[in-house]
Design an enzyme around this catalytic site. Sequence first.
Site, PDB file in Angstrom:
ATOM      1  N   GLU A  82      -1.475 -25.166  -2.722  1.00 23.38           N
ATOM      2  CA  GLU A  82      -0.982 -24.194  -1.741  1.00 23.38           C
ATOM      3  C   GLU A  82      -0.532 -24.937  -0.504  1.00 23.38           C
ATOM      4  OE1 GLU A  82      -3.734 -21.195  -0.508  1.00 23.38           O
ATOM      5  OE2 GLU A  82      -4.251 -20.572  -2.546  1.00 23.38           O
ATOM      6  N   GLU A 106       1.490 -10.059   1.747  1.00 17.52           N
ATOM      7  CA  GLU A 106       0.448  -9.273   1.079  1.00 17.52           C
ATOM      8  C   GLU A 106      -0.340  -8.493   2.127  1.00 17.52           C
ATOM      9  OE1 GLU A 106      -1.544 -11.767  -2.141  1.00 17.52           O
ATOM     10  OE2 GLU A 106      -0.343 -13.282  -1.079  1.00 17.52           O
ATOM     11  N   GLU A 140      -2.457 -13.985   7.948  1.00 18.14           N
ATOM     12  CA  GLU A 140      -2.780 -14.018   6.517  1.00 18.14           C
ATOM     13  C   GLU A 140      -1.899 -13.071   5.706  1.00 18.14           C
ATOM     14  OE1 GLU A 140      -5.006 -15.800   4.581  1.00 18.14           O
ATOM     15  OE2 GLU A 140      -5.103 -17.088   6.340  1.00 18.14           O
ATOM     16  N   LYS A 199      -4.503  -8.414   2.470  1.00 18.18           N
ATOM     17  CA  LYS A 199      -5.335  -9.600   2.662  1.00 18.18           C
ATOM     18  C   LYS A 199      -6.171  -9.457   3.930  1.00 18.18           C
ATOM     19  CE  LYS A 199      -4.383 -13.658   1.448  1.00 18.18           C
ATOM     20  NZ  LYS A 199      -3.896 -15.047   1.370  1.00 18.18           N
TER      21      LYS A 199
END
Length: 436
Positions: free
Chosen positions: A288, A342, A351, A345
Amino acid sequence: MAPCSPIQVGWGLTRLRGVPLAAALCLCVAAVLTLAPASDATSASLVGINYGRVGSNLPPPQSVPPLLASLGIGRVRVYDADPAVLRAFARTGVELVVGVPDECLPAAADPVGATQWLKANIVPFLPDTKIAALAVGNEVLTGNNSLALSRFLLPAMWSLHGAVAALGLDKQIAVTTAHNLRVLATSFPPSAGAFRKDLLPFLCPILDYHARTGAPFLVNAYPYFAYSDDPNHVSLDYALLEPGNPGVADPNSGLRYPNLLVAQVDAVYHAIAAAAAAARAVEVRVSETGWPSAGAPNETAATPRNAARYNSNAMRVVAEGKGTPLKPGTPLRAYVFALFNEDAKPGPASERNYGLFRPDGTPVYELSFKLPRDNSTFGNNGGGGAGGVSVGNGNGNPGFVPGGGGGGGYYNISAAPSNIPVSSASTIPLQTSVLG
């Protein structure tokens, strides 16, 4: 996906036998073990992307391959074995790293449970879906459930490897895990890289696993956090991987680091060498890396401009295939985080803003770097296979080719350590490995 036992946070941490907690060097690896050379399995694809799905408004999985084609990306990491996702990638040639969720580790640590998980979640989708690796848990040693799960991590890796080998899939599917960069106690300068002493009882046997099998050591590396934590001492251009940045010299090795990402990777290489000499040949890959495009008012570095610069530069650095200053002969491989924003999250606002795309499929920002033709595993008529297009182009038919990109996979895994149950070790043959 087959259900797994729920995490019991109250479980105690079990220390591995025979490993002193304060040991600065891992004595658990005594012999020098040889790795087979790496070979490409999926064209020359070095750049991948993480497809996370912690969102309430994400598009259906079948809409994802066309987005990947627009990027020219042929390697994808997913975080579980959702059947709809695995079916969506069937006959696309896209190479998957499939996550074994954290909550599955206690069951997978038993060889019978590992075999059941593999047969229920992976085998039904082969060979149409190209699965190259299993990532057992994510950041287990430093996560919220580390006390409950750390002792299950390595047994689960070995048991899943044994199940893969028993089914004759070890030449196609590797078994590894991804670590947070917080496994390091020291990362600057890179030559001083060292693992946290409290984690050595777990990392020493894990490094033994990697040395024996040739599986890559995966790390989630984010220069964004280093810059955000200390903007007065970390240059923004250095953290954004800007090509014109003069870089930073390592006073011990004399190597000059042009950007923070390769410095972080080399810090991991040095930590591995300091902890386990026999694991020096283990390859480090970035599972990542990314930069958020938005955040809370105090997250001032999280902007669309910075995110576009970082992710464009990260793709460029990886696609160049030049490796790191310490390992110039080993091309750096990395997965950009992430495909979508997203919204579910937890944590700070940033985030929820790492995606290249919004859930409706529109780009969050434009990437300035176009991936080269040979990075994609899509067919010659595909948007990515035709030379790659920047995010937001929106053109190009995916042009999927069944089984495209060649055979093989990550490393096939081998050998058994001396500190796992005989029932697990009995399923693990000695053999060499290759990784694409």
